[in-house]
Design an enzyme around this catalytic site. Structure first.
Site, short mmCIF file in Angstrom:
data_model
loop_
_atom_site.label_atom_id
_atom_site.label_comp_id
_atom_site.label_asym_id
_atom_site.label_seq_id
_atom_site.Cartn_x
_atom_site.Cartn_y
_atom_site.Cartn_z
N HIS A 1 0.84 -1.21 0.00
CA HIS A 1 0.00 0.00 0.00
C HIS A 1 0.88 1.26 0.00
CE1 HIS A 1 -2.94 2.87 1.44
NE2 HIS A 1 -3.84 1.97 1.75
N GLU B 1 -1.02 1.15 -5.29
CA GLU B 1 -0.84 -0.09 -4.54
C GLU B 1 -0.85 -1.30 -5.48
OE1 GLU B 1 -3.88 -0.03 -1.44
OE2 GLU B 1 -3.99 2.13 -1.65
#
Ligand code: BG6
Length: 300
Positions: free
Chosen positions: A168, A274
């Protein structure tokens, strides 16, 4: 847990030092010819990556809490074994790996001079009340002129498990209103912004530009993405493997204000791109099999 002094004693790699970082989390500081970086053993979380002669690539919120049982806001949180809201009530969003204390498995100098740090988390050895099945996870950080991050997880049990996850990554940008994200033209995405019109088949047209909250999961894409940043005069290239979904996230004004661990104005300075296994890209992890997710970041 191994102490700071023991970790430093055992590490013979030049330019690598174990230090007590924010929140007293044990961090690995790396300084080689190509880059400097800091990796926290809490969360197996890279906090900083600065290629030589460049600015910081990763965004870190000034309001991030560095507290156990809470995620760090910025850098590269690792999400697994679920992405997004927990499948079981009372569990944290994005899984529990980013909330765990990882062990230092190895620190190596590679032949080209890059430094590799391997952190591990074993569900049998660590205290992980939320682990519903046995697994062995490794996070492998390769720090050179590029940054490569790999999450590798082996299912050590007898049953197949469904997992989702993501690396992320929070990127630092000059001004989010001025950047464009290239590489997802024509790709279908799911719009997760609350109250966004739920149409079947949102399709990205051209580059992504930002003028409001973005929480989009792009499907069926393995392609590299580029963040073109005129303010900082650089283009960040994000390559990946083991992933067929890419998430692009910026909380914008209202959500930024609602997040206690994020500055009200900080949405302006970051974007998340991400490498994910999200939504229909969830994976069935068979017994004995290792699942691998990699993101490679460079500047052009
Ligand atoms: C993104 C999600 O990946 O992470 C968003 O798509 C979410 O919906 C964001 O808000 C931040 O999540 P968290 O749990 O770190 O606040």
């Amino acid at each position: 847990m191994t102490t700071l002094a023991e970790l430093n004693q055992n590490c013979q790699v030049p330019g690598v030092k174990f230090v007590s970082g924010p929140g007293n989390f044990i961090c690995v500081d790396i300084a080689n010819e190509s880059a400097t970086a800091r990796i926290s053993t809490y969360g197996a979380h890279i906090l900083s990556f600065i290629p030589a002669g460049e600015r910081e690539l990763l965004f870190m919120s000034r309001k991030s809490r560095f507290k156990e049982a809470e995620p760090i806001r910025g850098g590269v949180p690792v999400c697994w074994p679920w992405f997004g809201p927990a499948p079981v009530d009372g569990r944290p969003a994005h899984g529990f790996l980013r909330l765990a204390q990882w062990e230092v498995e190895a620190v190596l100098e590679l032949s080209g001079g890059a430094v590799q740090v391997v952190l591990s988390l074993d569900s049998e050895e660590a205290d992980l009340p939320m682990a519903d099945f046995p697994f062995h996870a490794e996070m492998i950080f390769t720090v050179g002129s590029t940054l490569e991050i790999t999450l590798a997880v082996r299912n050590c049990g007898d049953e197949a498990v469904e997992t989702s996850g993501a690396l992320h990554t929070y990127f630092s940008v000059g001004a989010v209103e001025k950047i464009s994200i290239h590489g997802l033209d024509g790709v279908i995405y799911t719009d997760k912004v609350p109250n966004a019109p739920q149409v079947l088949g949102n399709v990205q047209r051209g580059d992504i530009r930002f003028n409001g909250e973005v929480d989009w999961v792009y499907s069926d894409t393995a392609d590299a993405v580029e963040i073109v940043d005129p303010e900082f005069g650089r283009t960040i290239r994000v390559e990946k493997s083991g992933s067929l979904s890419t998430v692009v996230w910026n909380p914008w004004i209202d959500k930024a204000k609602a997040m206690a661990d994020f500055g009200d104005d900080e949405y302006h300075q970051m974007v998340c791109v991400e490498a994910a296994n999200a939504l229909e890209d969830s994976r069935l992890l068979l017994p004995g099999v290792t699942q691998v997710l990699t993101q490679k970041i460079s500047i052009r």
